[in-house]
Design an enzyme around this catalytic site. Structure first.
Site, short mmCIF file in Angstrom:
data_model
loop_
_atom_site.label_atom_id
_atom_site.label_comp_id
_atom_site.label_asym_id
_atom_site.label_seq_id
_atom_site.Cartn_x
_atom_site.Cartn_y
_atom_site.Cartn_z
N CYS A 4 27.96 -19.15 0.13
CA CYS A 4 28.83 -17.97 -0.07
C CYS A 4 28.61 -16.48 0.09
O CYS A 4 28.51 -16.20 1.33
CB CYS A 4 29.35 -18.34 -1.58
SG CYS A 4 31.01 -17.58 -2.19
N HIS A 25 30.68 -24.03 -1.89
CA HIS A 25 29.74 -24.42 -3.10
C HIS A 25 29.45 -25.73 -3.03
O HIS A 25 30.02 -26.67 -3.56
CB HIS A 25 30.17 -23.81 -4.25
CG HIS A 25 30.26 -22.32 -4.54
ND1 HIS A 25 29.43 -21.58 -5.28
CD2 HIS A 25 31.26 -21.52 -4.03
CE1 HIS A 25 29.72 -20.43 -5.26
NE2 HIS A 25 30.89 -20.22 -4.40
N ASP A 62 26.97 -27.13 -4.18
CA ASP A 62 26.46 -27.41 -5.64
C ASP A 62 27.46 -28.06 -6.40
O ASP A 62 27.21 -28.96 -7.56
CB ASP A 62 25.98 -26.42 -6.27
CG ASP A 62 26.66 -25.29 -6.20
OD1 ASP A 62 27.17 -24.83 -7.36
OD2 ASP A 62 26.76 -24.45 -5.23
#
Length: 376
Positions: A247, A332, A334
């Site tokens: 990001c 993202h 994650d």
């Protein structure tokens, strides 16, 4: 019922029910399309200093729990939603959304037509707004709002001031904190990495003293050009260590390598953004939260190659350094909250460190390094 009004810089105003903290805030108004994960959204420091509008109509029904925080303290400026339930219910529920916002000084607004608000933001672009109490003079507040300059040091506001370790073993990773999410630490921990989180303005020499196997550039809020000093540090370190950016880290990695960024009209914020890998054709649905993107024309003439694009608007979602192999992604992986399709990107980083590790096998971290003195 206490009322609250959202006033936008173009003069649009909407009045509804107040909840959360009793205070007035001025910030950029954005929207997110996620159907779940409101707690992760509110504690994601990429939303630092922003009034977040949720497009999903019911926010707060499962309350707040201790496990889904993406930072220790939320730095979101305000919350706007269609409906907030009076009661929350979940086996992990520890606190209502209303109580949570009051504790952290964040005002909320409910009971407005969020569809109309989002249409406004999509058409005109994200803009400044202010959450006002019931007795505010809208004409006076509009003039004041238009004259207000929003802060540009958002990364400095959320980045750690001192370095700190989370030792596990395996690969040693230095993680630049531009406003990192805890889920990044969790994904690295799953892969046995020993992570040292460092301030955004740490020098290249201080990073070298930690003798990492790889470097990560985290997510974060605001304009990537607001921290120009980081670009030179990235240029130095990428010649010596594998780098993986997420990001904000992606945008800074691109800027450091000669590309440019621009502000999107209303950004990408949500958990349903399809991304195509240009080499394999694979499509991953991803979690995204950014207001800036990398200019495709600026990639030409650099050592970067585009690896992934967003299917909806064809913005750049991933790049790789042709000579060094370091890479970054705009989304993202994650996935907190959001789909886990792209979690394999962390495995690519592990593989990159494996490939680069023998060249630095003779290095060892300096035991005399004072982590608390990690900044310039």
């Amino acid at each position: 019922m206490t009322t609250r009004t959202l006033l936008l810089a173009d003069g649009t105003h909407m009045t509804g029910e107040a909840f959360g903290a009793d205070r007035q805030v001025t910030a950029e108004v954005v929207f997110t399309t996620g159907m779940t994960g409101y707690q992760e959204t509110l504690t994601d420091q990429s939303y630092n200093g922003q009034i977040v509008t949720f497009t999903y109509p019911l926010i707060g029904n499962t309350g707040i729990n201790r496990d889904d925080m993406e930072s220790l303290f939320p730095t979101t400026a305000g919350v706007v939603c269609r409906e907030v339930p009076r009661l929350s219910s979940n086996w992990r529920d520890r606190q209502s959304l209303d109580a949570f916002l009051k504790v952290h000084g964040i005002p909320g607004l409910a009971g407005i037509d969020t569809r109309a608000l989002v249409r406004r933001l999509r058409t005109e672009g994200v803009m400044k707004g202010v959450l006002l109490g019931p007795d505010a003079d809208l004409e006076v507040e509009l003039e004041r709002l238009r004259e207000t300059e929003l802060p540009t040091d958002q990364i400095a506001q959320v980045s750690t001031r001192t370095a700190y370790p989370s030792p596990l073993g395996g690969h040693s990773v230095v993680l630049f904190d531009f406003g990192l999410k805890h889920s990044i630490l969790r994904e690295l921990g799953k892969r046995g990495c020993a992570v040292t989180v460092v301030p955004h303005d740490i020098s290249a020499d201080r990073v070298r003293a930690l003798a990492p196997d790889g470097i990560m550039l985290s997510n974060g809020p605001g304009d990537p050009k607001s921290v120009p000093g980081v670009q030179e540090v990235i240029r130095e370190l990428q010649e010596e260590y594998p780098i993986f950016g997420i990001c904000m880290g992606h945008q800074l990695f691109c800027l450091a390598n000669g590309a440019d960024t621009y502000k999107l009209r209303f950004g990408h914020r949500g958990f349903n953004h399809p991304v195509r890998d240009l080499a394999t054709g694979r499509i991953d649905f991803t979690s995204q939260n950014h207001g800036y993107a990398v200019d495709p024309a600026s990639i030409r003439g650099t050592e970067l190659e585009v690896t992934q694009i967003e299917i909806n608007d064809e913005t750049i979602e991933g790049v790789r350094h042709r000579r060094l192999g370091s890479f970054s992604v705009q989304y993202h992986p994650d996935a907190a909250a959001g789909p886990h399709d792209a979690a394999h990107i962390f495995d690519d980083f592990i593989a990159l460190m494996d490939a680069g590790r023998p060249a630095r096998a003779d290095l060892a971290p300096r035991s005399d390094l004072a982590l608390t003195e990690g900044t310039h």
